[in-house]
Write a protein that holds these residues in place. Sequence first.
Motif, PDB file in Angstrom:
ATOM      1  N   TRP A  27     -86.363 -27.964  46.081  1.00  0.00           N
ATOM      2  CA  TRP A  27     -86.799 -26.634  46.517  1.00  0.00           C
ATOM      3  C   TRP A  27     -85.612 -25.683  46.369  1.00  0.00           C
ATOM      4  O   TRP A  27     -84.591 -25.856  47.030  1.00  0.00           O
ATOM      5  CB  TRP A  27     -87.277 -26.638  47.969  1.00  0.00           C
ATOM      6  N   THR A  28     -85.740 -24.685  45.511  1.00  0.00           N
ATOM      7  CA  THR A  28     -84.645 -23.742  45.250  1.00  0.00           C
ATOM      8  C   THR A  28     -85.089 -22.298  45.483  1.00  0.00           C
ATOM      9  O   THR A  28     -84.446 -21.372  44.992  1.00  0.00           O
ATOM     10  CB  THR A  28     -84.130 -23.898  43.807  1.00  0.00           C
ATOM     11  N   HIS A  29     -86.171 -22.110  46.242  1.00  0.00           N
ATOM     12  CA  HIS A  29     -86.755 -20.790  46.453  1.00  0.00           C
ATOM     13  C   HIS A  29     -86.429 -20.260  47.857  1.00  0.00           C
ATOM     14  O   HIS A  29     -85.899 -20.983  48.692  1.00  0.00           O
ATOM     15  CB  HIS A  29     -88.276 -20.869  46.282  1.00  0.00           C
ATOM     16  N   PRO A  30     -86.778 -18.998  48.144  1.00  0.00           N
ATOM     17  CA  PRO A  30     -86.621 -18.480  49.501  1.00  0.00           C
ATOM     18  C   PRO A  30     -87.397 -19.312  50.522  1.00  0.00           C
ATOM     19  O   PRO A  30     -88.355 -20.006  50.187  1.00  0.00           O
ATOM     20  CB  PRO A  30     -87.184 -17.057  49.391  1.00  0.00           C
ATOM     21  N   THR A  31     -86.963 -19.222  51.783  1.00  0.00           N
ATOM     22  CA  THR A  31     -87.482 -20.113  52.823  1.00  0.00           C
ATOM     23  C   THR A  31     -88.346 -19.427  53.869  1.00  0.00           C
ATOM     24  O   THR A  31     -88.771 -20.069  54.835  1.00  0.00           O
ATOM     25  CB  THR A  31     -86.314 -20.809  53.542  1.00  0.00           C
ATOM     26  N   SER A  32     -88.626 -18.138  53.724  1.00  0.00           N
ATOM     27  CA  SER A  32     -89.474 -17.445  54.701  1.00  0.00           C
ATOM     28  C   SER A  32     -90.826 -18.137  54.799  1.00  0.00           C
ATOM     29  O   SER A  32     -91.475 -18.418  53.796  1.00  0.00           O
ATOM     30  CB  SER A  32     -89.676 -15.991  54.282  1.00  0.00           C
ATOM     31  N   ILE A  91     -78.981 -25.828  51.623  1.00  0.00           N
ATOM     32  CA  ILE A  91     -79.464 -24.469  51.424  1.00  0.00           C
ATOM     33  C   ILE A  91     -79.975 -24.391  49.986  1.00  0.00           C
ATOM     34  O   ILE A  91     -79.341 -24.922  49.069  1.00  0.00           O
ATOM     35  CB  ILE A  91     -78.331 -23.455  51.686  1.00  0.00           C
ATOM     36  N   PRO A  92     -81.116 -23.758  49.746  1.00  0.00           N
ATOM     37  CA  PRO A  92     -81.703 -23.785  48.396  1.00  0.00           C
ATOM     38  C   PRO A  92     -80.840 -23.157  47.308  1.00  0.00           C
ATOM     39  O   PRO A  92     -80.868 -23.601  46.167  1.00  0.00           O
ATOM     40  CB  PRO A  92     -83.012 -23.009  48.558  1.00  0.00           C
ATOM     41  N   ARG A  93     -80.088 -22.122  47.660  1.00  0.00           N
ATOM     42  CA  ARG A  93     -79.227 -21.477  46.662  1.00  0.00           C
ATOM     43  C   ARG A  93     -78.056 -20.808  47.380  1.00  0.00           C
ATOM     44  O   ARG A  93     -78.227 -20.237  48.453  1.00  0.00           O
ATOM     45  CB  ARG A  93     -80.000 -20.447  45.836  1.00  0.00           C
ATOM     46  N   TYR A  94     -76.895 -20.919  46.755  1.00  0.00           N
ATOM     47  CA  TYR A  94     -75.654 -20.387  47.336  1.00  0.00           C
ATOM     48  C   TYR A  94     -75.095 -19.247  46.483  1.00  0.00           C
ATOM     49  O   TYR A  94     -75.496 -19.049  45.336  1.00  0.00           O
ATOM     50  CB  TYR A  94     -74.586 -21.487  47.414  1.00  0.00           C
ATOM     51  N   GLY A 254     -82.183 -14.621  51.400  1.00  0.00           N
ATOM     52  CA  GLY A 254     -83.534 -15.175  51.502  1.00  0.00           C
ATOM     53  C   GLY A 254     -83.604 -16.684  51.429  1.00  0.00           C
ATOM     54  O   GLY A 254     -84.640 -17.271  51.740  1.00  0.00           O
ATOM     55  N   HIS A 255     -82.506 -17.339  51.035  1.00  0.00           N
ATOM     56  CA  HIS A 255     -82.468 -18.796  50.889  1.00  0.00           C
ATOM     57  C   HIS A 255     -81.670 -19.357  52.072  1.00  0.00           C
ATOM     58  O   HIS A 255     -80.445 -19.433  52.027  1.00  0.00           O
ATOM     59  CB  HIS A 255     -81.814 -19.184  49.568  1.00  0.00           C
ATOM     60  N   MET A 256     -82.379 -19.758  53.121  1.00  0.00           N
ATOM     61  CA  MET A 256     -81.743 -20.032  54.399  1.00  0.00           C
ATOM     62  C   MET A 256     -81.520 -21.515  54.697  1.00  0.00           C
ATOM     63  O   MET A 256     -82.122 -22.389  54.089  1.00  0.00           O
ATOM     64  CB  MET A 256     -82.602 -19.437  55.522  1.00  0.00           C
TER      65      MET A 256
END
Length: 269
Positions: A27-32, A91-94, A254-256
């Motif tokens: 999963w590399t997308h936003p987490t909302s 975290i999905p993306r840094y 957005g990637h929490m």
Amino acid sequence: MTLPFDITPFKNANPKEVRELIRKGEWTHPTSGMCLSHVQANMIVLPKDWAYDFLVFAQRNPKPCPILDVTEPGDGEARLIAPGSDVRTDIPRYRIWKDGVLVDEPTDASKYWNDDLVAFLIGCSFSFEGAMVEAGIPIRHMDMCCNVPMYITNVQCKPAGRFSGPTVVSMRPIKFAQVPKAVMATGRFPAVHGAPIHIGDPAAIGIKDINKPEFGDAVEIREGEVPVFWACGVTPQAAVMQSKPPFAITHAPGHMFIGDPKDADYAVL
């Protein structure tokens, strides 16, 4: 803009299981909207020499920078909010910063890690979205399957040591009649930004074009809706750009980081 991901299967997922999914790169997308009712966190990682300055910066600016957890130097485990976690991979993306300049956006920050680094986990407005949904307030970026829009404002944070910078806000369109309900629903959660800091005219806080956020994606503002702005945990990234520490790691907006505690654990009744 509608992005090609669907959080529906993960709305009620276990945070530990989702962190493991993220750690595997699945999963590399936003987490909302993921793990609703569980706390989410922004992150900034700094050399130990800069950590105290940031700690004071956060203390002086609790609205955009409410600290939920701090790691030991060199330790990747967020022991308070997610025992067994690893902030280098979960975290999905840094974002990787050198002298205030963004140089990389990996999905795994392990290769950039060293024993001198301290991670700060900061409250995120995604945490109170569950309370908004329960109050019958739609979340537009969830409905559009995209990232929340975030803007750099002209509201300056209180400086501390070498850190200074503007406040970043996130925006959610709310029906005018539901604005009081949104204020009450989110105001109960000061540890994750709490009540809005501005309602209405974007220009009043220095936003020139509501359809061009600096971070995230633009969303529809429909007739009868008003833009509502909350302090945002991307504020430390604006401070990094202005203050230029030699090195920093942050989450991509957005990637929490998804923690174990419930949102209700941070509610003030």
